[in-house]
Design a protein around this motif. Structure first.
Motif, PDB file in Angstrom:
ATOM      1  N   ILE A 155       0.868  -1.187   0.000  1.00 22.63           N
ATOM      2  CA  ILE A 155       0.000   0.000   0.000  1.00 22.63           C
ATOM      3  C   ILE A 155       0.895   1.223   0.000  1.00 22.63           C
ATOM      4  O   ILE A 155       1.653   1.464   0.944  1.00 22.63           O
ATOM      5  CB  ILE A 155      -0.943  -0.005   1.222  1.00 22.63           C
ATOM      6  CG1 ILE A 155      -1.767  -1.294   1.261  1.00 22.63           C
ATOM      7  CG2 ILE A 155      -1.845   1.205   1.202  1.00 22.63           C
ATOM      8  CD1 ILE A 155      -2.638  -1.436   2.489  1.00 22.63           C
ATOM      9  N   SER A 156       0.846   2.002  -1.039  1.00 22.59           N
ATOM     10  CA  SER A 156       1.740   3.159  -1.176  1.00 22.59           C
ATOM     11  C   SER A 156       1.340   4.317  -0.265  1.00 22.59           C
ATOM     12  O   SER A 156       2.201   5.044   0.249  1.00 22.59           O
ATOM     13  CB  SER A 156       1.753   3.628  -2.637  1.00 22.59           C
ATOM     14  OG  SER A 156       0.441   3.959  -3.071  1.00 22.59           O
ATOM     15  N   ASP A 157       0.053   4.507  -0.036  1.00 22.05           N
ATOM     16  CA  ASP A 157      -0.425   5.609   0.793  1.00 22.05           C
ATOM     17  C   ASP A 157      -0.182   5.287   2.267  1.00 22.05           C
ATOM     18  O   ASP A 157      -0.644   4.259   2.787  1.00 22.05           O
ATOM     19  CB  ASP A 157      -1.918   5.839   0.537  1.00 22.05           C
ATOM     20  CG  ASP A 157      -2.410   7.132   1.185  1.00 22.05           C
ATOM     21  OD1 ASP A 157      -1.604   7.787   1.884  1.00 22.05           O
ATOM     22  OD2 ASP A 157      -3.592   7.469   0.998  1.00 22.05           O
ATOM     23  N   SER A 189      -1.681   2.772   7.595  1.00 14.11           N
ATOM     24  CA  SER A 189      -1.947   2.758   9.035  1.00 14.11           C
ATOM     25  C   SER A 189      -3.403   2.424   9.333  1.00 14.11           C
ATOM     26  O   SER A 189      -3.714   1.745  10.326  1.00 14.11           O
ATOM     27  CB  SER A 189      -1.591   4.114   9.642  1.00 14.11           C
ATOM     28  OG  SER A 189      -2.347   5.150   9.051  1.00 14.11           O
ATOM     29  N   GLU A 190      -4.305   2.849   8.485  1.00 11.45           N
ATOM     30  CA  GLU A 190      -5.722   2.533   8.680  1.00 11.45           C
ATOM     31  C   GLU A 190      -5.983   1.032   8.529  1.00 11.45           C
ATOM     32  O   GLU A 190      -6.688   0.430   9.356  1.00 11.45           O
ATOM     33  CB  GLU A 190      -6.563   3.306   7.667  1.00 11.45           C
ATOM     34  CG  GLU A 190      -8.055   3.032   7.775  1.00 11.45           C
ATOM     35  CD  GLU A 190      -8.856   3.678   6.656  1.00 11.45           C
ATOM     36  OE1 GLU A 190     -10.083   3.444   6.588  1.00 11.45           O
ATOM     37  OE2 GLU A 190      -8.248   4.408   5.837  1.00 11.45           O
ATOM     38  N   ILE A 191      -5.401   0.409   7.511  1.00 11.44           N
ATOM     39  CA  ILE A 191      -5.590  -1.030   7.301  1.00 11.44           C
ATOM     40  C   ILE A 191      -4.962  -1.835   8.434  1.00 11.44           C
ATOM     41  O   ILE A 191      -5.525  -2.824   8.900  1.00 11.44           O
ATOM     42  CB  ILE A 191      -5.007  -1.449   5.935  1.00 11.44           C
ATOM     43  CG1 ILE A 191      -5.759  -0.753   4.796  1.00 11.44           C
ATOM     44  CG2 ILE A 191      -5.078  -2.962   5.753  1.00 11.44           C
ATOM     45  CD1 ILE A 191      -7.240  -1.047   4.766  1.00 11.44           C
ATOM     46  N   TYR A 192      -3.806  -1.383   8.894  1.00 11.37           N
ATOM     47  CA  TYR A 192      -3.153  -2.095  10.003  1.00 11.37           C
ATOM     48  C   TYR A 192      -4.004  -2.031  11.267  1.00 11.37           C
ATOM     49  O   TYR A 192      -4.116  -3.022  12.010  1.00 11.37           O
ATOM     50  CB  TYR A 192      -1.779  -1.489  10.259  1.00 11.37           C
ATOM     51  CG  TYR A 192      -1.032  -2.143  11.393  1.00 11.37           C
ATOM     52  CD1 TYR A 192      -0.480  -3.419  11.241  1.00 11.37           C
ATOM     53  CD2 TYR A 192      -0.883  -1.492  12.612  1.00 11.37           C
ATOM     54  CE1 TYR A 192       0.206  -4.020  12.288  1.00 11.37           C
ATOM     55  CE2 TYR A 192      -0.200  -2.082  13.657  1.00 11.37           C
ATOM     56  CZ  TYR A 192       0.342  -3.343  13.494  1.00 11.37           C
ATOM     57  OH  TYR A 192       1.007  -3.947  14.525  1.00 11.37           O
ATOM     58  N   GLU A 251      -9.027   0.601  -4.505  1.00 15.64           N
ATOM     59  CA  GLU A 251      -7.937   0.485  -5.466  1.00 15.64           C
ATOM     60  C   GLU A 251      -6.567   0.562  -4.794  1.00 15.64           C
ATOM     61  O   GLU A 251      -5.619  -0.117  -5.207  1.00 15.64           O
ATOM     62  CB  GLU A 251      -8.055   1.591  -6.514  1.00 15.64           C
ATOM     63  CG  GLU A 251      -9.288   1.469  -7.403  1.00 15.64           C
ATOM     64  CD  GLU A 251      -9.343   2.559  -8.458  1.00 15.64           C
ATOM     65  OE1 GLU A 251      -8.404   3.411  -8.458  1.00 15.64           O
ATOM     66  OE2 GLU A 251     -10.288   2.561  -9.251  1.00 15.64           O
ATOM     67  N   LYS A 252      -6.422   1.386  -3.747  1.00 23.12           N
ATOM     68  CA  LYS A 252      -5.135   1.549  -3.086  1.00 23.12           C
ATOM     69  C   LYS A 252      -4.740   0.327  -2.273  1.00 23.12           C
ATOM     70  O   LYS A 252      -3.544   0.104  -2.030  1.00 23.12           O
ATOM     71  CB  LYS A 252      -5.173   2.785  -2.185  1.00 23.12           C
ATOM     72  CG  LYS A 252      -5.380   4.093  -2.939  1.00 23.12           C
ATOM     73  CD  LYS A 252      -5.388   5.261  -1.976  1.00 23.12           C
ATOM     74  CE  LYS A 252      -5.586   6.588  -2.723  1.00 23.12           C
ATOM     75  NZ  LYS A 252      -5.594   7.742  -1.798  1.00 23.12           N
ATOM     76  N   THR A 253      -5.712  -0.445  -1.826  1.00 21.23           N
ATOM     77  CA  THR A 253      -5.419  -1.593  -0.957  1.00 21.23           C
ATOM     78  C   THR A 253      -5.747  -2.915  -1.631  1.00 21.23           C
ATOM     79  O   THR A 253      -5.782  -3.946  -0.951  1.00 21.23           O
ATOM     80  CB  THR A 253      -6.237  -1.456   0.342  1.00 21.23           C
ATOM     81  OG1 THR A 253      -7.640  -1.442   0.028  1.00 21.23           O
ATOM     82  CG2 THR A 253      -5.876  -0.180   1.085  1.00 21.23           C
ATOM     83  N   PHE A 262      -2.847  -5.631  -1.454  1.00 19.01           N
ATOM     84  CA  PHE A 262      -2.747  -6.225  -0.117  1.00 19.01           C
ATOM     85  C   PHE A 262      -3.973  -7.064   0.207  1.00 19.01           C
ATOM     86  O   PHE A 262      -3.868  -8.085   0.898  1.00 19.01           O
ATOM     87  CB  PHE A 262      -2.579  -5.122   0.928  1.00 19.01           C
ATOM     88  CG  PHE A 262      -2.479  -5.648   2.336  1.00 19.01           C
ATOM     89  CD1 PHE A 262      -1.290  -6.163   2.821  1.00 19.01           C
ATOM     90  CD2 PHE A 262      -3.587  -5.638   3.178  1.00 19.01           C
ATOM     91  CE1 PHE A 262      -1.197  -6.658   4.110  1.00 19.01           C
ATOM     92  CE2 PHE A 262      -3.507  -6.130   4.460  1.00 19.01           C
ATOM     93  CZ  PHE A 262      -2.309  -6.637   4.933  1.00 19.01           C
ATOM     94  N   GLY A 263      -5.141  -6.672  -0.282  1.00 19.18           N
ATOM     95  CA  GLY A 263      -6.356  -7.451  -0.045  1.00 19.18           C
ATOM     96  C   GLY A 263      -6.271  -8.828  -0.671  1.00 19.18           C
ATOM     97  O   GLY A 263      -6.725  -9.815  -0.074  1.00 19.18           O
ATOM     98  N   GLU A 264      -5.689  -8.924  -1.858  1.00 21.88           N
ATOM     99  CA  GLU A 264      -5.517 -10.244  -2.478  1.00 21.88           C
ATOM    100  C   GLU A 264      -4.556 -11.111  -1.672  1.00 21.88           C
ATOM    101  O   GLU A 264      -4.773 -12.321  -1.506  1.00 21.88           O
ATOM    102  CB  GLU A 264      -5.004 -10.058  -3.906  1.00 21.88           C
ATOM    103  CG  GLU A 264      -6.017  -9.395  -4.832  1.00 21.88           C
ATOM    104  CD  GLU A 264      -5.455  -9.154  -6.217  1.00 21.88           C
ATOM    105  OE1 GLU A 264      -4.238  -9.463  -6.408  1.00 21.88           O
ATOM    106  OE2 GLU A 264      -6.188  -8.669  -7.090  1.00 21.88           O
TER     107      GLU A 264
END
Length: 369
Positions: free
Chosen positions: A44-46, A51-54, A84-86, A89-91
């Motif tokens: 995740i580049s952003d 930090s939100e996904i973590y 699209e940004k995650t 990582f979602g896959e």
């Protein structure tokens, strides 16, 4: 419990078998799971999104109610995969963690009391580097000998700690928590549901937890020094207790209240009672040295009235031998009292080592060219 590799669990099943009634559950070490997530979050580049996904993943991992975890997992997968940004990582998360959630979610290890395998890794390191000296051991007997030596040394260390009365890491942790809890005890309300069986503690109308009493006697050495109860006497429904299987702040508050109201009724530990009874009995006994002195005088008076001519040579030799031993004992016991400090100092200086002649120094026979 191990890392994400299946080799340890497959080895266990190969030896123990899969058809046992108590089928083992393979758990992932939470530290290894966290490290794997953080290393792959670079997809995740952003940074804000990272930090939100973590934060979402850690909240999902620590969710203890099963129904809430199921719905939270579905929502997290939908949110991560549709963005699209995650999406990358979602896959990754869907491929590696969506199907084996029983191995890393906290709701499937409730009251297990362990989340990491650091103790096992530490033991493996000690055996490998100290007992096996970094050597690859192919023989089974040498590996077993190293493990037995490790168990022996740990048993001796435990006996030494118990003899010295040292506090363990667990008891120090409980005492520190107890001190911190007393600062916020006025913010909580404790209600009694059943007398000495269950209580409800709440901070506000929305959050409340139920505490149950499991035992009436201390059954282990993990004891809070202020509460004077072990970690297995009470249970709580809070997340901290379910994850760590130890006394939480709510149990500390409850016991403090019961001690204040003198309602904490515990059955005394029979082992402590036996030890205290024996110590009290020993303290009440009269001085045994006076009795022994009286017995020695009685034996001496009887010894003078004996007719030694009636005994044979073997008996006389034995009596003479023991009398010589008694004489030596009495002379040795009186020896330190007959020497003053100056005499001791002189005896210490007059050592036989001072009379030893020094060795002849050898010189080199090589020509200094």
């Amino acid at each position: 419990m191990s890392d994400m590799a299946e080799c340890f669990f497959n080895g266990w099943l190969e030896v123990m078998g899969e058809g046992n009634a108590s089928y083992p559950q393979h758990l992932f070490c939470s530290w290894h799971v966290d490290r794997a997530w953080q290393s792959n979050l670079t997809k995740i580049s952003d940074r804000e999104k990272r930090s939100e996904i973590y934060k979402i993943l850690k909240t999902l991992q620590r969710e203890t109610p099963l129904l809430q975890f199921t719905s939270a997992l579905t929502n997290a997968l939908t949110y991560i995969c549709n963005n699209e940004k995650t999406r990358n990582f979602g896959e990754y998360f869907k491929k590696n963690y969506a199907y084996n959630f029983r191995k890393w979610a906290y709701c499937f290890r409730v009251e297990a009391g362990i989340n990491t395998n650091m103790h096992l890794e530490s033991m493996h390191k000690v055996i490998k580097y100290f007992y096996l000296e970094r050597k690859t051991v192919k023989r089974l007997d040498e590996g077993l000998i190293a493990v037995l030596k490790y168990v022996r040394d740990k048993s001796v260390e435990r006996i030494i700690r118990l003899t010295k009365g040292e506090h363990t890491k667990q008891t120090r942790f409980l005492s520190q928590n107890h001190k911190e809890v007393l600062k916020h005890i006025d913010n909580y309300i404790i209600e009694t549901n059943n007398y000495n069986i269950s209580w409800t503690i709440k901070k506000n109308e929305q959050t409340s937890y139920t505490i149950y009493r499991l035992l009436d006697i201390k059954c282990c050495e993990q004891i809070c020094l202020f509460c004077e109860v072990c970690t297995r006497m009470f249970s709580c429904e809070c997340k901290f207790y379910l994850e760590n299987r130890t006394m939480c702040k709510h149990i500390h508050m409850l016991i403090n209240k019961l001690q204040t109201e003198n309602k904490l009724e515990t059955v005394p530990d029979f082992r402590v009672d036996n030890i205290s009874t024996e110590l009290l009995a020993l303290s009440e006994k009269p001085n045994s040295s006076n009795k022994k002195i009286k017995d020695i005088k009685d034996l001496a008076s009887k010894f003078e009235s004996l007719d030694f001519e009636k005994f044979d040579d073997e008996t006389i030799n034995k009596i003479h031998h023991h009398l010589i031993i008694a004489k030596n004992i009495t002379s040795c016991s009186n020896f330190p009292n007959d020497i003053n400090d100056n005499t001791k100092f002189q005896l210490r200086n007059e050592s036989n080592k001072r009379l030893i002649e020094s060795h002849i120094r050898l010189t080199s026979t090589k020509n200094n060219a």
